[in-house]
Design an enzyme around this catalytic site. Structure first.
Site, short mmCIF file in Angstrom:
data_model
loop_
_atom_site.label_atom_id
_atom_site.label_comp_id
_atom_site.label_asym_id
_atom_site.label_seq_id
_atom_site.Cartn_x
_atom_site.Cartn_y
_atom_site.Cartn_z
N ASP A 1 -0.17 4.48 -0.15
CA ASP A 1 -0.89 5.72 0.21
C ASP A 1 0.03 6.75 0.84
O ASP A 1 -0.10 7.96 0.60
CB ASP A 1 -1.99 5.44 1.25
CG ASP A 1 -3.11 4.59 0.70
OD1 ASP A 1 -3.16 4.37 -0.53
OD2 ASP A 1 -3.94 4.14 1.52
N HIS A 2 0.94 6.28 1.69
CA HIS A 2 1.71 7.26 2.47
C HIS A 2 2.88 7.86 1.72
O HIS A 2 3.47 8.84 2.19
CB HIS A 2 2.07 6.67 3.83
CG HIS A 2 0.83 6.39 4.62
ND1 HIS A 2 -0.09 7.38 4.89
CD2 HIS A 2 0.31 5.25 5.13
CE1 HIS A 2 -1.12 6.85 5.56
NE2 HIS A 2 -0.89 5.56 5.70
N HIS B 1 -5.54 3.57 -1.80
CA HIS B 1 -6.85 3.86 -1.20
C HIS B 1 -7.28 5.24 -1.65
O HIS B 1 -6.68 6.25 -1.26
CB HIS B 1 -6.72 3.80 0.33
CG HIS B 1 -8.02 3.96 1.05
ND1 HIS B 1 -8.11 3.86 2.42
CD2 HIS B 1 -9.28 4.24 0.62
CE1 HIS B 1 -9.38 4.05 2.80
NE2 HIS B 1 -10.10 4.29 1.72
N GLY C 1 1.18 -1.30 4.39
CA GLY C 1 1.54 0.01 3.89
C GLY C 1 2.39 0.85 4.81
O GLY C 1 3.57 1.07 4.57
N THR D 1 -8.24 3.45 8.41
CA THR D 1 -9.45 2.63 8.46
C THR D 1 -9.51 1.95 9.83
O THR D 1 -8.69 1.10 10.15
CB THR D 1 -9.41 1.58 7.33
OG1 THR D 1 -8.98 2.22 6.14
CG2 THR D 1 -10.77 0.97 7.11
N ARG E 1 -7.19 12.70 0.67
CA ARG E 1 -6.10 13.22 1.50
C ARG E 1 -4.73 12.72 1.04
O ARG E 1 -3.72 13.31 1.35
CB ARG E 1 -6.32 12.87 2.97
CG ARG E 1 -6.18 11.42 3.28
CD ARG E 1 -6.26 11.15 4.76
NE ARG E 1 -7.62 11.30 5.27
CZ ARG E 1 -8.03 10.73 6.41
NH1 ARG E 1 -7.19 10.02 7.13
NH2 ARG E 1 -9.27 10.88 6.80
N GLU F 1 -10.90 -9.51 3.25
CA GLU F 1 -9.64 -9.17 3.90
C GLU F 1 -9.91 -8.99 5.38
O GLU F 1 -10.77 -8.20 5.77
CB GLU F 1 -9.05 -7.88 3.30
CG GLU F 1 -7.72 -7.50 3.97
CD GLU F 1 -7.00 -6.35 3.29
OE1 GLU F 1 -7.10 -6.20 2.06
OE2 GLU F 1 -6.32 -5.60 4.02
N ARG G 1 -9.57 7.90 -1.05
CA ARG G 1 -10.51 8.32 -0.01
C ARG G 1 -11.39 9.45 -0.50
O ARG G 1 -10.99 10.23 -1.37
CB ARG G 1 -9.76 8.77 1.25
CG ARG G 1 -8.94 7.67 1.89
CD ARG G 1 -8.33 8.16 3.19
NE ARG G 1 -9.33 8.26 4.23
CZ ARG G 1 -9.48 7.38 5.22
NH1 ARG G 1 -8.67 6.36 5.33
NH2 ARG G 1 -10.43 7.54 6.11
N GLU H 1 -8.54 0.36 -2.96
CA GLU H 1 -9.36 0.40 -1.74
C GLU H 1 -10.29 1.57 -1.85
O GLU H 1 -9.86 2.68 -2.20
CB GLU H 1 -8.46 0.65 -0.53
CG GLU H 1 -8.03 -0.57 0.18
CD GLU H 1 -7.25 -0.16 1.41
OE1 GLU H 1 -7.65 0.77 2.13
OE2 GLU H 1 -6.21 -0.78 1.62
N ASN I 1 0.86 -1.19 0.00
CA ASN I 1 0.00 0.00 0.00
C ASN I 1 0.89 1.24 0.00
O ASN I 1 1.70 1.43 0.91
CB ASN I 1 -0.90 -0.06 1.25
CG ASN I 1 -1.82 1.14 1.35
OD1 ASN I 1 -1.42 2.26 1.08
ND2 ASN I 1 -3.05 0.91 1.75
N HIS J 1 -3.54 -4.56 7.91
CA HIS J 1 -3.67 -3.40 8.79
C HIS J 1 -2.77 -3.54 10.02
O HIS J 1 -2.89 -4.51 10.77
CB HIS J 1 -5.10 -3.12 9.25
CG HIS J 1 -5.32 -1.65 9.46
ND1 HIS J 1 -4.86 -0.99 10.56
CD2 HIS J 1 -5.87 -0.70 8.68
CE1 HIS J 1 -5.14 0.29 10.46
NE2 HIS J 1 -5.75 0.50 9.32
N1 PXP Z 1 -5.82 -3.17 4.24
C1 PXP Z 1 -6.78 -2.22 4.29
C2 PXP Z 1 -8.15 -2.61 3.84
C3 PXP Z 1 -6.51 -0.92 4.74
O1 PXP Z 1 -7.49 0.00 4.81
C4 PXP Z 1 -5.18 -0.59 5.08
C5 PXP Z 1 -4.84 0.81 5.49
O2 PXP Z 1 -5.06 1.68 4.43
C6 PXP Z 1 -4.20 -1.59 4.99
C7 PXP Z 1 -4.56 -2.87 4.59
C8 PXP Z 1 -2.78 -1.33 5.30
O3 PXP Z 1 -2.63 -0.96 6.64
P1 PXP Z 1 -1.24 -0.42 7.16
O4 PXP Z 1 -0.99 0.87 6.44
O5 PXP Z 1 -1.44 -0.27 8.62
O6 PXP Z 1 -0.21 -1.46 6.79
#
Ligand code: PXP
Length: 245
Positions: free
Chosen positions: A11-12, A45, A214, A103, A51, A153, A47, A72, A9, A192
């Site tokens: 996103d960051h 993701h 992520g 999430t 963001r 998931e 959103r 996502e 992931n 997560h």
């Molecule tokens: N799976 C889902 C469905 C999520 O919403 C997230 C966070 O965006 C992750 C996995 C990854 O989580 P993390 O960033 O804590 O590894």
């Protein structure tokens, strides 16, 4: 030994870009490094508040065809229409609250079965494979099946955040849920809060075929680079899987 896939992931990477309104760092460029480190797919993701990831990140990534995309998103009409138009390989439906940092829990599939079932049908008709992000709560399983989604998931956040004396209990819940979900015919993923130091017991669960990770990877990449950060967690996952069989 059944293998286990890693979805990275990014996103960051986009969070860092949005923090300054620059055009760097680019999550699409980061995806190539994640692949070099061993990512099997990329998760973004999108959103409601945009963001971090933007629509153009999704379309640019899809145009490159580097790896399968797991998009996502919330099961809103806007997001479902977007996904049906751009057609990622996978969609993971997640709950979304504007004020949340991340999430915070799984979907309550039962209370939104109509909307989630509609989203699954429309996405499925567009050729997108759908997963539902749920807590390891047996009550969710029956309704997940009823929604028509072929995958789920498991939200591992409670396990990841648990105090040491509670962690084993959370792990047992995930184990039992993964076994029941697979027995019900669903493909089982998890994610997560997973990190190098807590991923092994989850990766060792034989029914789980994919982990989505992520924040810990991007955070670790600040110190060792993204290729190494992805490779480190992938090796940890695979070693745990190997040792469990
Ligand atoms: N799976 C889902 C469905 C999520 O919403 C997230 C966070 O965006 C992750 C996995 C990854 O989580 P993390 O960033 O804590 O590894």
């Amino acid at each position: 030994m059944s293998d286990i896939r890693l979805g990275v992931n990014l996103d960051h990477v986009a969070t860092l870009r949005q923090a300054r309104g620059t055009d760097y760092p680019d999550p699409v460029a980061a995806a190539a490094l994640a692949r070099d480190g061993g990512a099997d797919s990329i998760t973004l993701h999108l959103r409601e508040d945009r963001r971090h990831v933007q629509e153009c990140d999704v379309t640019r990534f899809l145009a490159g065809g580097l790896l399968p995309l797991n998009l996502e998103m919330a099961a809103t009409p806007e997001m479902v229409a977007f996904a049906c138009r751009v057609r990622p390989r996978y969609v993971c439906l997640v709950p979304e609250r504007r004020a949340e940092l991340t999430t915070e829990g799984g979907l309550d599939v039962d209370s939104q079965l109509q909307a989630i079932g509609d989203a699954c049908r429309r996405l499925g008709a567009a050729g997108v494979t759908v997963a539902l992000f749920v807590d390891p709560d047996p009550a969710q399983l029956k309704v997940c099946r009823a929604s028509g989604a072929p995958q789920l998931e498991i939200h591992t956040g409670r396990y990841a955040d648990a105090a040491p004396d509670r962690r084993q209990g959370e792990l047992e819940r995930i184990r039992a849920f993964a076994a029941a979900a697979q027995a019900a015919g669903m493909e089982v993923h998890a994610g997560h809060g997973l990190r190098v130091d807590n991923v092994a017991p989850i990766a060792a669960i034989p029914q789980i075929v994919e982990l989505n990770i992520g924040h810990a990877i991007v955070a670790r990449a600040v110190f060792v680079g993204l290729v190494a950060a992805v490779a480190e967690i992938k090796q940890t996952m695979r070693a745990a899987r190997r040792d469990s069989t």
